[in-house]
Write an enzyme that holds these catalytic residues in place. Structure first.
Site, short mmCIF file in Angstrom:
data_model
loop_
_atom_site.label_atom_id
_atom_site.label_comp_id
_atom_site.label_asym_id
_atom_site.label_seq_id
_atom_site.Cartn_x
_atom_site.Cartn_y
_atom_site.Cartn_z
N ALA A 32 0.87 -1.20 0.00
CA ALA A 32 0.00 0.00 0.00
C ALA A 32 0.90 1.25 0.00
CB ALA A 32 -0.97 -0.01 1.18
N LEU A 33 1.77 1.28 -0.99
CA LEU A 33 2.85 2.27 -1.01
C LEU A 33 2.34 3.69 -1.28
CD1 LEU A 33 5.58 0.30 -2.98
CD2 LEU A 33 5.07 0.29 -0.53
N HIS A 37 7.07 6.03 1.10
CA HIS A 37 7.87 4.85 0.73
C HIS A 37 8.76 5.17 -0.48
CE1 HIS A 37 4.27 2.63 2.51
NE2 HIS A 37 5.28 2.14 3.20
N GLN A 61 3.23 -8.84 13.77
CA GLN A 61 3.36 -7.51 14.39
C GLN A 61 2.00 -6.85 14.60
OE1 GLN A 61 5.77 -6.00 10.91
NE2 GLN A 61 4.75 -4.09 11.39
N GLY A 148 11.15 5.09 7.62
CA GLY A 148 10.56 6.41 7.81
C GLY A 148 10.49 6.77 9.29
N GLU A 149 10.66 8.06 9.56
CA GLU A 149 10.62 8.52 10.97
C GLU A 149 9.21 8.59 11.53
OE1 GLU A 149 12.82 12.17 11.28
OE2 GLU A 149 14.73 11.11 11.44
N SER A 186 0.49 7.46 5.43
CA SER A 186 0.45 6.13 6.02
C SER A 186 -0.46 5.26 5.17
CB SER A 186 -0.14 6.23 7.44
OG SER A 186 -0.56 4.96 7.88
N SER A 187 -0.09 3.98 5.06
CA SER A 187 -0.93 3.06 4.27
C SER A 187 -2.33 3.00 4.86
CB SER A 187 -0.30 1.67 4.28
OG SER A 187 1.03 1.75 3.83
O1 PAF Z 1 7.10 -0.17 8.77
C1 PAF Z 1 6.65 -1.19 8.21
O2 PAF Z 1 6.04 -1.12 7.13
C2 PAF Z 1 6.84 -2.55 8.85
O3 PAF Z 1 6.79 -2.44 10.23
C3 PAF Z 1 8.11 -3.26 8.39
C4 PAF Z 1 9.36 -2.50 8.79
C5 PAF Z 1 8.10 -3.45 6.89
C6 PAF Z 1 8.21 -4.65 9.05
O4 PAF Z 1 7.13 -5.44 8.72
#
Ligand code: PAF
Length: 282
Positions: A32-33, A37, A61, A148-149, A186-187
Site C-alpha cells: 500500500a505504497l 515509501h 506484528q 521512515g521517521e 500512512s498506508s
Molecule cells: O514499517 C513497516 O512497514 C513494517 O513495520 C516493516 C518495517 C516493513 C516490518 O514489517
C-alpha cells in the site's frame, strides 16, 4: 525490475551481487505504497548500486486481527510505483515462506524501549517487527536499510536490532512525508472515511502547536493542553500524547538542555489508528 517470491532464489541472486561488490539499499514495506515509501526508494537509489524492496504484511506484528485482515493490499499499483521509482528487485514472499515452522515472533530484549508507547499499547508488536526485519536482513544483506521517521520507535528498535545481532548494516531514518494538509502519509490512511480524512490533519496541527508551546511551557502543561483538545472531539480519540527524549523514549517530565526531545501521539479515528511525531529540538 525482478520479482522474487522464494527466499532461496533471492538469496542466490544477492550472493552474486555481493560477489561483484555491489552495494544494496533496502526498503522493507508492507505494501500500500505512498510517496513516503517512494522517497525511501529514491534515497536508496541515490546512495547504492541497487535497490531491493520487500512487500510483506507481517502477521506477527499485528495485535489486532481486524487491522491485519483489513490492511490495504494494492500489489499491482505498488509494483508499478516501485518500477517507476527505479527499484531493481522486489521480494514478495508468502507467509509460509517467511514463517516455515509456526507463525510466531521471537522474543527480543531492546533494553526497555520496546515497552514504551507503541509497545505499551500494542503488546508484542516490536517482537513481530524485529523477527521479520531480522529475517529480511539476513536474506537481503543490505548495505543500508531505510525506515521512515513516522515510526520513530520502530526506527530506534531496528537500530538496536542490528547492534544486538551484530549485522553490518547502516540504518537510516528518513523524514516523515506529509499530505498538503499536514497528515502524515500512512498506508492506513486509505481506510479513513471521507469524514475522518477531513479531520485527520488535526493530529499534526496539535503537534505543531505543542512544538511552539515547548519553547516556553513545561511538559505537564503542554500534555494537559493536548489532552483537552481531544476531550470533546467527536471523531478523534486520543490514545496517548507524550514528550520523550529521542534515545530512551521514556516520557519526560523535565526538560534537560543536553537532550533531544520529540512529541509522540497516537489517535483513533473510528477503528483506524493514526500515529505521528515531531522533533521539538529543531
Ligand atoms: O514499517 C513497516 O512497514 C513494517 O513495520 C516493516 C518495517 C516493513 C516490518 O514489517
Amino acid at each position: 525490475m525482478i520479482l522474487f517470491y522464494k527466499k532461496s532464489e533471492l538469496t542466490y541472486h544477492i550472493h552474486d551481487l555481493k560477489k561483484r561488490d555491489k552495494s544494496i539499499g533496502f526498503v522493507p514495506t508492507m505494501g500500500a505504497l505512498h510517496q513516503g515509501h517512494l522517497s525511501l526508494v529514491e534515497q536508496a537509489r541515490n546512495e547504492n548500486d541497487l535497490v531491493v524492496a520487500s512487500i510483506f504484511v507481517n502477521p506477527t506484528q499485528f495485535d489486532n486481527q481486524e487491522d491485519l485482515l483489513k490492511y490495504p493490499k494494492t500489489l499491482e499499483s505498488d509494483l508499478n510505483l516501485l518500477k517507476e521509482s527505479g527499484c531493481h528487485l522486489v521480494f514478495i514472499p508468502a507467509v509460509e515462506e517467511m514463517y516455515t515452522e509456526q507463525v510466531a515472533a521471537k522474543h527480543f530484549d531492546f533494553g526497555g524501549i520496546e515497552f514504551e508507547m507503541e509497545g505499551k499499547f500494542r503488546t508484542g508488536h516490536f517482537d513481530g517487527v524485529a523477527t521479520i526485519v531480522n529475517e529480511l536482513f539476513k536474506i537481503v544483506r543490505p548495505t543500508i536499510a531505510y525506515f521512515g521517521e513516522k515510526d520513530f520507535q520502530q526506527l530506534q528498535i531496528i537500530t538496536k536490532l542490528v547492534e544486538l545481532e551484530e549485522l553490518p548494516i547502516i540504518i537510516k531514518g528518513c523524514p516523515i512525508f506529509r499530505e498538503k494538509d499536514g497528515l502524515a502519509m500512512s498506508s492506513r490512511n486509505l481506510r479513513l472515511t471521507d469524514e475522518q480524512r477531513k479531520v485527520a490533519p488535526f493530529v499534526y496541527s496539535i503537534l505543531t502547536k505543542a512544538k511552539e508551546k515547548f519553547k516556553t511551557q513545561n511538559i505537564e502543561k503542554i500534555t494537559e493542553w493536548v489532552e483537552n483538545q481531544f476531550n470533546n472531539h467527536s471523531l478523534l480519540d486520543l490514545e496517548y500524547f507524550l514528550i520523550a527524549d529521542e534515545n530512551s523514549l521514556k516520557p519526560s517530565i523535565h526538560k534537560e538542555i543536553s537532550k533531544n526531545y520529540r512529541a509522540f501521539i497516537a489517535v483513533y479515528a473510528g477503528k483506524i489508528r493514526l500515529i505521528d511525531n515531531i522533533n521539538l529540538s529543531l
